[in-house]
Design a protein around this motif. Sequence first.
Motif, PDB file in Angstrom:
ATOM      1  N   SER A 158     -77.197 -28.083  -3.135  1.00  0.00           N
ATOM      2  CA  SER A 158     -76.083 -28.302  -4.044  1.00  0.00           C
ATOM      3  C   SER A 158     -75.515 -26.927  -4.380  1.00  0.00           C
ATOM      4  CB  SER A 158     -76.576 -28.975  -5.322  1.00  0.00           C
ATOM      5  OG  SER A 158     -77.521 -28.132  -5.975  1.00  0.00           O
ATOM      6  N   ARG A 159     -74.426 -26.906  -5.132  1.00  0.00           N
ATOM      7  CA  ARG A 159     -73.893 -25.601  -5.551  1.00  0.00           C
ATOM      8  C   ARG A 159     -74.878 -24.884  -6.476  1.00  0.00           C
ATOM      9  NH1 ARG A 159     -67.759 -24.043  -5.794  1.00  0.00           N
ATOM     10  NH2 ARG A 159     -67.252 -24.607  -3.668  1.00  0.00           N
ATOM     11  N   LYS A 160     -75.608 -25.657  -7.279  1.00  0.00           N
ATOM     12  CA  LYS A 160     -76.579 -25.038  -8.190  1.00  0.00           C
ATOM     13  C   LYS A 160     -77.704 -24.357  -7.408  1.00  0.00           C
ATOM     14  CE  LYS A 160     -77.224 -28.786 -10.673  1.00  0.00           C
ATOM     15  NZ  LYS A 160     -77.757 -29.686 -11.722  1.00  0.00           N
ATOM     16  N   LYS A 161     -78.219 -25.046  -6.403  1.00  0.00           N
ATOM     17  CA  LYS A 161     -79.280 -24.436  -5.590  1.00  0.00           C
ATOM     18  C   LYS A 161     -78.744 -23.235  -4.818  1.00  0.00           C
ATOM     19  CE  LYS A 161     -81.848 -28.693  -4.700  1.00  0.00           C
ATOM     20  NZ  LYS A 161     -82.287 -29.604  -3.622  1.00  0.00           N
ATOM     21  N   ALA A 162     -77.492 -23.338  -4.362  1.00  0.00           N
ATOM     22  CA  ALA A 162     -76.892 -22.214  -3.638  1.00  0.00           C
ATOM     23  C   ALA A 162     -76.760 -20.997  -4.551  1.00  0.00           C
ATOM     24  CB  ALA A 162     -75.522 -22.617  -3.086  1.00  0.00           C
ATOM     25  N   ASP A 163     -76.301 -21.217  -5.782  1.00  0.00           N
ATOM     26  CA  ASP A 163     -76.188 -20.107  -6.736  1.00  0.00           C
ATOM     27  C   ASP A 163     -77.551 -19.464  -6.993  1.00  0.00           C
ATOM     28  OD1 ASP A 163     -73.488 -20.428  -6.983  1.00  0.00           O
ATOM     29  OD2 ASP A 163     -73.538 -21.377  -8.948  1.00  0.00           O
ATOM     30  N   MET A 164     -78.572 -20.287  -7.102  1.00  0.00           N
ATOM     31  CA  MET A 164     -79.921 -19.789  -7.358  1.00  0.00           C
ATOM     32  C   MET A 164     -80.431 -18.956  -6.174  1.00  0.00           C
ATOM     33  SD  MET A 164     -83.229 -22.132  -8.299  1.00  0.00           S
ATOM     34  CE  MET A 164     -83.070 -23.030  -6.746  1.00  0.00           C
ATOM     35  N   PHE A 165     -80.222 -19.459  -4.967  1.00  0.00           N
ATOM     36  CA  PHE A 165     -80.639 -18.727  -3.764  1.00  0.00           C
ATOM     37  C   PHE A 165     -79.915 -17.383  -3.665  1.00  0.00           C
ATOM     38  CE2 PHE A 165     -79.360 -17.887   0.725  1.00  0.00           C
ATOM     39  CZ  PHE A 165     -80.584 -17.431   1.189  1.00  0.00           C
ATOM     40  N   ILE A 166     -78.597 -17.407  -3.861  1.00  0.00           N
ATOM     41  CA  ILE A 166     -77.813 -16.172  -3.765  1.00  0.00           C
ATOM     42  C   ILE A 166     -78.221 -15.187  -4.858  1.00  0.00           C
ATOM     43  CG2 ILE A 166     -75.486 -15.213  -3.917  1.00  0.00           C
ATOM     44  CD1 ILE A 166     -74.503 -17.943  -2.770  1.00  0.00           C
ATOM     45  N   ARG A 167     -78.427 -15.701  -6.076  1.00  0.00           N
ATOM     46  CA  ARG A 167     -78.869 -14.838  -7.188  1.00  0.00           C
ATOM     47  C   ARG A 167     -80.142 -14.095  -6.822  1.00  0.00           C
ATOM     48  NH1 ARG A 167     -81.889 -18.204 -11.316  1.00  0.00           N
ATOM     49  NH2 ARG A 167     -83.446 -17.857  -9.669  1.00  0.00           N
ATOM     50  N   ASP A 168     -81.098 -14.806  -6.237  1.00  0.00           N
ATOM     51  CA  ASP A 168     -82.367 -14.165  -5.882  1.00  0.00           C
ATOM     52  C   ASP A 168     -82.190 -13.138  -4.774  1.00  0.00           C
ATOM     53  OD1 ASP A 168     -83.653 -15.634  -7.801  1.00  0.00           O
ATOM     54  OD2 ASP A 168     -84.486 -17.118  -6.424  1.00  0.00           O
ATOM     55  N   MET A 169     -81.327 -13.425  -3.830  1.00  0.00           N
ATOM     56  CA  MET A 169     -81.078 -12.449  -2.771  1.00  0.00           C
ATOM     57  C   MET A 169     -80.514 -11.143  -3.349  1.00  0.00           C
ATOM     58  SD  MET A 169     -82.083 -13.776   0.114  1.00  0.00           S
ATOM     59  CE  MET A 169     -83.412 -14.261  -0.987  1.00  0.00           C
TER      60      MET A 169
END
Length: 379
Positions: A219-230
């Motif tokens: 989802s967009r939420k999971k995508a934001d979380m993944f990108i944030r961690d990167m």
Amino acid sequence: MKTIKQFLEELLRDIGVNISIDKNDIDVAKIFLNRINQYLYQSNNNEYISPFHEYWKEKHQEILNISINRNQARKIAEIFEQIFSSPSSFPQLELNTKITNTKGLSKENIANVRFYTAIQDFKINIYKDGRNPFQKYLEKPEWFEPEKIVESPNIILEFLEYLGATGSQGDKRIKWMLEASKFLLETCNGQAYNLLEICNNDLELVRKLISDERDIGFSRKKADMFIRDMLDWNIWDTDIGIEKLNVASDTNTIRVALRTGLLELDFPLLASYLDVYCYQYGLVDYKTQEGWRTVWEEWKKIPNNHCPKTPASMDYLIYKSIGKKYCKLNKRKCEECVLNQVCPPDKRNLKPPRSISIYGQTGWESGKTDAGGGGGIMS
């Protein structure tokens, strides 16, 4: 015990009708329960469970009337500024996720592990019971190598069993892992690390690529979380589109938004039984992300601020250090919480909505009936 007749008389007074019902309670109960059952659960068409749900779709925004309180957003921003400007003064708080022990792992390894764990990162804690998926890469690299997953899909079940993720929508999780592996092979040579380069270093394009119109678990939420961690882990280095990333809306970030008065409501949220199409849940989800972005906007106005480049970098503080540690569902630790001074006393028991969607795993499609009565969900 409050009778149905008493309940209806109170309800009538609340809406300005001061009358006494001239029937005995049992007759009133028969009429009321029959009519409420018709309105809530008897279907008049194939699209909605009942007339109520059609009405709720059209009117839920007006009825809930959720707004964002900018004054509260500013107060929260001022506290966050204190925390981020002097984190050593708040040793009890974690400001971002951390990887411990990355020995033997390349940036490519870390990116693939987080890509696959981010897909699964809902309703489970991937780090529970001391699990460390990153170090597990050294023992089981095939769990995170898309070509191996596509060749031998049984690998997916091993991975999910390790995470304790086979129970909640297990079939969907298996499908996501397989489709995500095909996606990585087709788009970026099997390496999630390469997503940034193929999107011209634009983080918004990365989010769009992995979450929009693709059934790979993001989802967009999971995508934001993944990108944030990167970004937080220095795997990627770019600022393009960084301001577009949001605080991920979940039970914890919603609860904190409600109890601080960042989100304002006319009345406490409805139970999920009345929101089976998730109209309330979707609205609160959107408003929560918008609310925390408002905090970020107010924070940037503070002179000489230490505001992060993206709202997403506030996520871990709100979700983990405040929501899970102090602002719990049934056991609040208000006196110890850094937001204690801004939370209105009359809002401290507010609770977030639950998702119990007709489209999900709970079987609400069988909840409807028709003029014959009966029907409903069964175990």
